[in-house]
Design a protein around this motif. Structure first.
Motif, PDB file in Angstrom:
ATOM      1  N   GLU A  20      11.493   5.890 -11.966  1.00  0.00           N
ATOM      2  CA  GLU A  20      11.722   7.302 -11.690  1.00  0.00           C
ATOM      3  C   GLU A  20      10.503   8.137 -12.092  1.00  0.00           C
ATOM      4  O   GLU A  20       9.927   7.923 -13.165  1.00  0.00           O
ATOM      5  CB  GLU A  20      12.942   7.806 -12.451  1.00  0.00           C
ATOM      6  CG  GLU A  20      14.261   7.375 -11.857  1.00  0.00           C
ATOM      7  CD  GLU A  20      14.478   7.984 -10.473  1.00  0.00           C
ATOM      8  OE1 GLU A  20      14.620   9.208 -10.372  1.00  0.00           O
ATOM      9  OE2 GLU A  20      14.506   7.210  -9.494  1.00  0.00           O
ATOM     10  N   PRO A  21      10.093   9.085 -11.252  1.00  0.00           N
ATOM     11  CA  PRO A  21       9.021   9.995 -11.654  1.00  0.00           C
ATOM     12  C   PRO A  21       9.423  10.776 -12.906  1.00  0.00           C
ATOM     13  O   PRO A  21      10.598  11.065 -13.115  1.00  0.00           O
ATOM     14  CB  PRO A  21       8.878  10.938 -10.449  1.00  0.00           C
ATOM     15  CG  PRO A  21       9.518  10.228  -9.307  1.00  0.00           C
ATOM     16  CD  PRO A  21      10.600   9.391  -9.906  1.00  0.00           C
ATOM     17  N   GLN A  22       8.439  11.123 -13.733  1.00  0.00           N
ATOM     18  CA  GLN A  22       8.718  11.851 -14.958  1.00  0.00           C
ATOM     19  C   GLN A  22       9.017  13.321 -14.668  1.00  0.00           C
ATOM     20  O   GLN A  22       8.356  13.953 -13.845  1.00  0.00           O
ATOM     21  CB  GLN A  22       7.525  11.754 -15.915  1.00  0.00           C
ATOM     22  CG  GLN A  22       7.297  10.349 -16.448  1.00  0.00           C
ATOM     23  CD  GLN A  22       8.481   9.858 -17.264  1.00  0.00           C
ATOM     24  OE1 GLN A  22       8.898  10.511 -18.216  1.00  0.00           O
ATOM     25  NE2 GLN A  22       9.021   8.701 -16.884  1.00  0.00           N
ATOM     26  N   ALA A 325       7.456   5.971  -3.264  1.00  0.00           N
ATOM     27  CA  ALA A 325       7.093   6.191  -4.667  1.00  0.00           C
ATOM     28  C   ALA A 325       5.970   7.222  -4.781  1.00  0.00           C
ATOM     29  O   ALA A 325       6.010   8.108  -5.648  1.00  0.00           O
ATOM     30  CB  ALA A 325       6.673   4.875  -5.314  1.00  0.00           C
ATOM     31  N   GLU A 326       4.980   7.130  -3.892  1.00  0.00           N
ATOM     32  CA  GLU A 326       3.872   8.079  -3.917  1.00  0.00           C
ATOM     33  C   GLU A 326       4.345   9.491  -3.584  1.00  0.00           C
ATOM     34  O   GLU A 326       3.936  10.473  -4.231  1.00  0.00           O
ATOM     35  CB  GLU A 326       2.795   7.632  -2.929  1.00  0.00           C
ATOM     36  CG  GLU A 326       1.550   8.504  -2.937  1.00  0.00           C
ATOM     37  CD  GLU A 326       0.498   8.030  -1.951  1.00  0.00           C
ATOM     38  OE1 GLU A 326      -0.509   8.751  -1.790  1.00  0.00           O
ATOM     39  OE2 GLU A 326       0.686   6.953  -1.336  1.00  0.00           O
ATOM     40  N   ARG A 328       7.370  10.713  -3.992  1.00  0.00           N
ATOM     41  CA  ARG A 328       8.187  11.214  -5.094  1.00  0.00           C
ATOM     42  C   ARG A 328       7.322  11.689  -6.255  1.00  0.00           C
ATOM     43  O   ARG A 328       7.626  12.705  -6.900  1.00  0.00           O
ATOM     44  CB  ARG A 328       9.161  10.138  -5.566  1.00  0.00           C
ATOM     45  CG  ARG A 328      10.193   9.737  -4.517  1.00  0.00           C
ATOM     46  CD  ARG A 328      11.240   8.813  -5.113  1.00  0.00           C
ATOM     47  NE  ARG A 328      12.115   9.559  -6.004  1.00  0.00           N
ATOM     48  CZ  ARG A 328      12.787   9.010  -7.010  1.00  0.00           C
ATOM     49  NH1 ARG A 328      12.660   7.714  -7.267  1.00  0.00           N
ATOM     50  NH2 ARG A 328      13.571   9.742  -7.770  1.00  0.00           N
ATOM     51  N   GLU A 329       6.256  10.956  -6.549  1.00  0.00           N
ATOM     52  CA  GLU A 329       5.353  11.359  -7.635  1.00  0.00           C
ATOM     53  C   GLU A 329       4.677  12.693  -7.315  1.00  0.00           C
ATOM     54  O   GLU A 329       4.565  13.572  -8.171  1.00  0.00           O
ATOM     55  CB  GLU A 329       4.300  10.280  -7.885  1.00  0.00           C
ATOM     56  CG  GLU A 329       4.829   9.024  -8.549  1.00  0.00           C
ATOM     57  CD  GLU A 329       5.204   9.237 -10.003  1.00  0.00           C
ATOM     58  OE1 GLU A 329       4.861  10.303 -10.565  1.00  0.00           O
ATOM     59  OE2 GLU A 329       5.855   8.344 -10.572  1.00  0.00           O
ATOM     60  N   LYS A 330       4.230  12.850  -6.064  1.00  0.00           N
ATOM     61  CA  LYS A 330       3.562  14.093  -5.680  1.00  0.00           C
ATOM     62  C   LYS A 330       4.516  15.285  -5.731  1.00  0.00           C
ATOM     63  O   LYS A 330       4.136  16.386  -6.158  1.00  0.00           O
ATOM     64  CB  LYS A 330       2.950  13.960  -4.285  1.00  0.00           C
ATOM     65  CG  LYS A 330       1.718  13.066  -4.242  1.00  0.00           C
ATOM     66  CD  LYS A 330       1.085  13.070  -2.866  1.00  0.00           C
ATOM     67  CE  LYS A 330      -0.211  12.245  -2.864  1.00  0.00           C
ATOM     68  NZ  LYS A 330      -0.861  12.262  -1.538  1.00  0.00           N
ATOM     69  N   ALA A 332       7.185  15.408  -7.654  1.00  0.00           N
ATOM     70  CA  ALA A 332       7.493  15.623  -9.067  1.00  0.00           C
ATOM     71  C   ALA A 332       6.407  16.446  -9.744  1.00  0.00           C
ATOM     72  O   ALA A 332       6.696  17.284 -10.613  1.00  0.00           O
ATOM     73  CB  ALA A 332       7.669  14.277  -9.770  1.00  0.00           C
ATOM     74  N   GLU A 333       5.157  16.213  -9.369  1.00  0.00           N
ATOM     75  CA  GLU A 333       4.059  17.003  -9.925  1.00  0.00           C
ATOM     76  C   GLU A 333       4.225  18.487  -9.618  1.00  0.00           C
ATOM     77  O   GLU A 333       3.744  19.349 -10.369  1.00  0.00           O
ATOM     78  CB  GLU A 333       2.726  16.495  -9.367  1.00  0.00           C
ATOM     79  CG  GLU A 333       2.327  15.126  -9.898  1.00  0.00           C
ATOM     80  CD  GLU A 333       1.140  14.535  -9.147  1.00  0.00           C
ATOM     81  OE1 GLU A 333       0.589  15.248  -8.266  1.00  0.00           O
ATOM     82  OE2 GLU A 333       0.769  13.386  -9.435  1.00  0.00           O
TER      83      GLU A 333
END
Length: 403
Positions: A20-22, A325-326, A328-330, A332-333
């Motif tokens: 999971e993204p932070q 995943a990429e 979701r990370e972007k 999340a940022e």
């Protein structure tokens, strides 16, 4: 002293879950879900408090049940403590022989399968169809056996499953098999078909019985809570008895069966009643968000769509994303929370053979489920709630379109 779970304690599968993204330090700017609550909800809950209608044995619960049954189009709705308890009570109340086969999709939330297992039955996992991710009718006939007692469909992410196609397969088999619905994500979803084409039929009224959940992220919510809906009076009575320790109607502290304490509180019922009053408004709000996503996503990215004879309630708008995943990370940022699609049941550690030692249920069965595995790796759920603006959707779509 807390026990440490080491890797050797966890059954090994070929599936590796996506981390999971932070959450950003300041929290999610746009969470994945948010309840749509207003003055009407406050008024009804305040009224329940003032009248001391707070327990599960109050008139306000009966009123909420009647409202919800009318909304869904069934004779009965039995309120209980959660969507999981609704599924569990339904599976117990049906009184199938122990070890019966209950067919369900592999691509679902674990509550569906767990209710089958905890009732002492065998979940038989079937692959999903790729368009709406629900149980694929074309794969159903090959798993029907003399032990099959029911098919549990799940209306994934708010779109109705093909219950008509599934019922046709059941009818063609010549077997006595119930059609059940996990409608936890399908409040207000509807199909128009056959003799009911004029007004349509709501999800939750398409089979023998259905289970709904009202967790805080659902289209209709009361924080927790669930219902069983059915036209079967005897089944409704049995569920109603089992949710409250099976008290005998003639002798108060007399119990012919072992039941549960799974009642809905009066406060939750007041909140649910107010949400039912606003059901069409809440579904329309989700539809607006879905329209925005369809507008701003590149055509080849759009995954969610609605069949011509259906209405989705858009619990979540979803897309397929090979670089999930990429993405979701972007997001999340930027403070935007997302969810992956469900991890299929047939790859879950708790349904691997080695994990069943010393448990009250002993096995499950599955067929090859390539579509479920693909969906589990690619499906991305996006915020579709009342606080989402078109500017939010445009920002989300820009990240998805160009990642």
């Amino acid at each position: 002293m807390n026990e440490t779970v080491v890797d050797s304690d966890v059954p090994k599968t070929a599936w590796i879950p996506e981390p999971e993204p932070q959450c950003p330090a300041r929290g999610w700017r746009l969470p994945i879900a948010w309840p749509d609550l207003g003055e009407h909800e406050m008024d009804l809950v305040r009224g329940a408090l003032m009248d001391c209608q707070i327990s599960g044995a109050t008139e306000i619960v009966k009123k909420a049940e009647r409202k919800f049954a009318d909304c869904v189009g069934t004779q009965h709705a039995v309120a209980c403590s959660s969507g999981g308890s609704a599924l569990h009570l339904l599976m117990r109340a049906l009184s199938y022989p122990p070890g019966s086969d209950i067919i369900c999709p592999s691509f679902t939330m674990i509550a569906t399968a767990a209710a089958i297992s905890l009732a002492g039955h065998v979940p038989v996992f079937v692959d999903c169809e790729p368009e709406h991710l629900a149980l694929n009718p074309d794969r159903l006939a090959e798993v029907l056996t003399d032990r099959t007692r029911a098919v549990m469909v799940v209306h994934l992410y708010g779109h109705p499953a093909d219950t008509e196609g599934i019922q046709e397969v059941i009818n063609d088999s010549g077997k006595q098999i119930d059609l059940l619905e996990d409608a936890a994500e399908a409040h207000g979803a509807k199909v128009w078909t056959g003799n009911d084409h004029a007004r349509g039929k709501m999800c939750g009224s398409l089979g023998r019985a259905a289970a709904f959940g009202f967790y805080g992220n659902k289209v209709l919510t009361c924080g927790e809570g669930g219902t069983v809906t059915t036209d079967d009076e005897a089944l409704a009575a049995r569920v109603r008895s089992m949710r409250g320790y099976c008290f005998d109607s003639r002798y108060h502290f007399w119990h012919t069966e072992i039941g549960h304490s799974m009642r809905m509180s009066g406060l939750a019922a007041a909140l649910l009643s107010s949400q039912v009053d606003r059901a069409e408004e809440l579904v329309a709000s989700r539809q607006e968000k879905a329209n925005w996503y369809a507008k701003h996503l590149r055509e080849e990215t759009v995954a969610s769509f609605v069949e011509a004879n259906c209405r989705s309630c858009w619990w979540h708008y979803w897309v397929r994303c090979s670089r999930r995943a990429e993405v979701r990370e972007k997001l999340a940022e930027r403070g935007i929370e997302t969810r992956p699609g469900f991890t299929p049941m047939h790859v879950q550690p708790c349904y691997q053979k080695s994990s069943f030692c010393n448990q009250q249920f002993s096995y499950s069965r599955t067929m090859p489920c390539p579509e479920a595995e693909r969906a589990g790796r690619e499906v991305l759920l996006l915020p579709t709630h009342c606080r989402v603006t078109e500017a939010d959707v445009r920002e989300i779509c820009e990240v998805i379109n160009w990642t």
